[in-house]
Design an enzyme around this catalytic site. Structure first.
Site, PDB file in Angstrom:
ATOM      1  N   ARG A 273      54.814 -35.037  16.625  1.00 19.63           N
ATOM      2  CA  ARG A 273      55.488 -36.343  15.704  1.00 19.63           C
ATOM      3  C   ARG A 273      56.881 -35.949  14.996  1.00 19.63           C
ATOM      4  O   ARG A 273      57.831 -36.576  14.931  1.00 19.63           O
ATOM      5  CB  ARG A 273      54.381 -36.685  14.963  1.00 19.63           C
TER       6      ARG A 273
ATOM      7  N   GLU B 119      53.176 -47.048   8.307  1.00 18.30           N
ATOM      8  CA  GLU B 119      53.845 -45.759   8.288  1.00 18.30           C
ATOM      9  C   GLU B 119      55.190 -45.742   7.931  1.00 18.30           C
ATOM     10  O   GLU B 119      55.948 -44.879   6.994  1.00 18.30           O
ATOM     11  CB  GLU B 119      53.488 -44.760   9.193  1.00 18.30           C
TER      12      GLU B 119
END
Length: 793
Positions: free
Chosen positions: A324, A730
């Protein structure tokens, strides 16, 4: 999920015109009626758990004497690794995470034995009486050490596009440096906790504070040595999770279950805050090094990045976290030539784990550090460098091969630039800094592009179960968990909208593994996308049955049936159309033997990443946003204040704008805390020293800027998400990076932006002070060199 006729799809309502439902548990939270696990009534014979922990970071266990522990008043049971009936490994993905240590330990705080006692106090006091002898080994405690020693929990992965080395060699300008980015403690309001109650045939029911009930179920079954169906896990709500309860909450359920089945008594395992901070993983530290080549105008030509994550002693979820970080090291900027390598550094510290944003924030801050340095190098405003390099027409391809097709970033940035009066404020700040020797102001506008989907493809699926009862009430079960983010509220809205009924008719029940099996964790900002779509699928199935019944029973055509505003219209469009209440119609359908229950399922389309080729489409879409932060800094002390924040964030067609704005506000402040006040520290032995609220400082209400404006970017998702909304959990956390960039801007003002001085993460007042000192020293050195040059002439 099959397509239904258009007349079965409820049109999206205008969210601005309708009052938004409040969070389904908001009043319960405020009044204290909301029941968390520790609020549940205790059984008369309930036992409480504490664990005996390692005091060495890397050592062999020579001997363990627990005689005094067993003899302590109130102690009912003491277990070590050999007492676990099934498997001892409780790793979420790979292996190495042991429920109890065996012959050696890998971090300070690792559980070696567990005590079950009649009170928590007795259990806690008993564990202190253990006599354990160790033979210490050499420990690796820093990601730089893990890289130097080539100690990794998993293999390195690299993404490439173009020819980074050749392009770097030809670039007119270059920068080369590194930045160490510290992690973050989750600090959820409700700590880690589970209760296990034994059932027949060695089965167990576990009440967990977990983002991943299905994983708790699977791992409890493993440690007990029973089939998965023998274990049921229930999660009604959590008092915060932020990723910390995605994988590591399972340990508590497993420990409680083993002791519950052994003793045939209910068992509660609640970690006190200090144990929680010592024994559970955090956001990963990252050591990022970079070399970037760029034009005289500031356009990036080539980038070579090395990202080393501090994973801890086992893999946990670190593979995805580092991936990520790599995927987001471009942030909003096109990299025509790039080499991005991610290292999974092994250290003898607690295994770090998921945290809101996963590894994304560590990649985004790398990209923004690069932009700030380029801006200083070419003498331009950092916003101009951001806009020049931003994904746009002709600059669409990410380093991993996914195209940024949605034209949102530049329009969103421009909108915020205008609405926040960025240019005028920049000039005002420049004038202020020129006449103010003691206070310096900083300003930064930072965009965020965040990919939405689990990067592990198989997790991108959701299930739901919908029941319609004969009084018109609707019960929904789905695989997602509620941790305060409003998922249950949104799912209820989706179901109500799909049926065309009043929101108050719909209730979302506790998440249970016997209602929706094999569910993915509530993480990756995908809770509404997956579970909302699954619930919508189930509701559409029932609605389709109701339509078919109406067509047969009343002799009407498909387009003559509708459910609107809680009423069923039969013969719509005819002057003699019949109107029934929803409960009345549902009861009639039941009397005619129409099934009023259905499962629903959804799997995210279009996604897939070829790890071997390091190319693909890991994300269905991108959520975007931008924030302008303004700060004022005291040059004597490094103390500062965030004076104004303006946010414009892309949530697609919002399902509930009030909940979305609340999520954006909370995420921003949490991100700001990570970058300013929340400093994690360890001593030279690998012992965490920031292990309580007394020495670990999360943001308070006093840290929230007085001028704090949040607006939603009004554009529906171009992908077929649930009612064209976008994930919100997020991405806004990374908008907090604008505060760090603003502080960096204020520090650079000390030397009139001749350099972009290094600034630590988190940027505590001490770190800001040292950054300003570096700027002052550079400025003084520049003056000194100038004087020497004049004398030589």
């Amino acid at each position: 999920m099959r397509k239904l006729p258009d007349n079965l799809v409820t049109e999206q309502s205008n969210q601005k015109a309708k009052k938004q439902p409040i969070h389904e548990s908001a009043k319960k939270h405020v009044t204290g009626e909301a029941i968390y696990i520790d609020d549940m009534s205790e059984w008369p014979n309930e036992l409480h758990v504490a664990t005996g922990k390692s005091t060495e970071s890397h050592a062999d266990i020579v001997s363990v004497n627990l005689d005094k522990v067993r003899a302590y008043p109130g102690v009912v049971d003491v277990i070590v690794q050999s007492d676990i009936p099934g498997e001892v490994d409780v790793s979420p993905v790979l292996s190495g995470d042991l429920l109890l240590a065996g012959d050696f330990v890998h971090y300070i705080g690792q559980p070696i034995f567990a005590v079950a006692a009649t009170s928590f106090r007795a259990a806690k006091q008993a564990v202190e009486l253990a006599e354990i002898e160790y033979k210490p080994r050499e420990a690796t405690l820093h990601p730089k050490e893990s890289l130097a020693r080539q100690e990794f929990v998993l293999p390195t992965h690299t993404i490439r596009c173009g020819d980074a080395k050749a392009a770097m060699a030809k670039a007119p300008r270059k920068i080369k440096s590194d930045i160490y980015i510290k992690g973050q403690e989750h600090f959820y309001l409700e700590g880690q906790i589970s209760i296990a109650t034994p059932t027949e045939d060695r089965g167990v029911v576990v009440y967990a504070s977990s983002q991943h009930p299905a994983e708790v179920q699977k791992l409890v079954a493993k440690v007990l040595g029973v089939p998965v169906e023998s274990v049921q896990v229930e999660v009604r709500r959590m008092g915060g999770g932020f990723g910390g309860k995605e994988s590591q909450a399972a340990t508590l359920g497993c420990m409680a279950a083993v002791l519950a089945v052994r003793n045939r008594r209910p068992v509660k395992y609640r970690m006190p805050r200090q144990d929680d901070m010592v024994q559970t993983g955090k956001r990963h530290d990252f050591w990022n090094s970079y070399e970037v080549g760029f034009s005289d105008e500031g356009e990036i030509i080539s980038a070579e990045y090395d990202l080393v994550g501090k994973c801890g002693c086992t893999a946990d979820l670190s593979d995805g976290v580092v991936d990520r970080a790599m995927f987001h090291s471009d942030n909003a900027y096109f990299l025509p030539n790039a080499r991005i390598s991610g290292y999974r550094g092994k250290t003898h510290t607690v295994s770090n784990t998921a945290f809101r944003g996963f590894g994304g924030p560590k990649g985004v801050i790398l990209a923004e550090t690069v932009v700030e340095e380029i801006a200083c190098s070419v003498g331009k405003d950092a916003l101009d460098i951001r806009k020049l390099n931003c994904y746009q027409e002709g600059k669409r391809q990410t380093p991993y091969g996914q195209s940024v097709d949605e034209d949102v970033l530049l329009p969103l940035i421009q909108d915020l630039e205008d609405s926040s009066n960025y240019r005028a404020r920049r000039e005002e700040i420049k004038a202020f800094n020129q006449q103010s020797p003691f206070l310096k102001k900083g300003l930064a506008l930072v965009p965020v592009k965040f990919g939405i989907s689990f990067t592990s493809k198989h997790l991108n699926q959701g299930g739901a179960l919908v029941h319609v009862y004969t009084d018109g009430s609707v019960h929904v079960s789905h695989g997602g968990t509620e941790m305060g983010q409003g998922l249950y509220t949104k799912v209820a809205q989706i179901v109500a909208k799909t049926f065309g009924i009043d929101y108050q008719r719909v209730n979302v029940g506790a998440t249970r593994t016997d209602k929706v099996p094999n569910a993915s964790p509530t993480a990756a900002s995908a809770g509404t996308d997956l579970n909302g779509m699954a619930a919508l699928d189930a509701a559409r199935t029932i609605k389709e049955r109701l339509q078919e019944f109406a067509m047969e029973h009343f002799g009407i055509a498909a387009d003559e049936f509708a459910i609107e505003d809680d009423q069923v219209i039969l013969g719509k469009g005819d002057s003699d159309s019949q109107v029934m209440s929803f409960p009345e119609f549902v009861k009639l359908a039941y009397m005619n033997r129409v099934s009023l229950s259905s499962t629903g399922f959804y799997k995210t389309p279009k996604i897939g990443y070829d790890r071997k080729a390091a190319k693909g489409r890991p994300f269905l879409y991108y959520a975007n946003g931008a924030a302008v932060s303004e700060v004022v800094v005291d040059t004597f002390t490094g103390e500062y204040k965030v004076t104004q924040v303006d946010i414009l964030h892309d949530v697609g067609a919002s399902i509930n704008s009030e909940i979305d704005i609340g999520q954006i506000e909370g995420a921003f402040v949490q991100g700001m805390g990570w970058l300013t006040s929340e400093e994690l520290s360890w001593d030279e032995k690998g012992r965490i020293t920031t292990n309580s609220p007394a020495n670990y400082k999360i943001p308070t209400s006093a840290d929230v800027p007085e001028k704090f404006t949040v607006k939603l970017f009004d554009r529906a998702n171009s992908e077929e998400s649930v009612y064209r909304s976008k994930a919100v959990g997020e991405p806004p956390l990374m908008l907090g990076i604008s505060v760090w960039c603003a502080l960096k801007d204020a520090c650079a003002a000390v030397c009139d932006h001749q350099i972009s001085p290094p600034l630590a993460v988190p940027a505590t007042p001490e770190a800001v002070f040292y950054s300003m000192q570096a700027a002052k020293e550079f400025s003084a050195g520049a003056v000194s060199n100038s004087e020497k040059s004049m004398k030589s002439l």
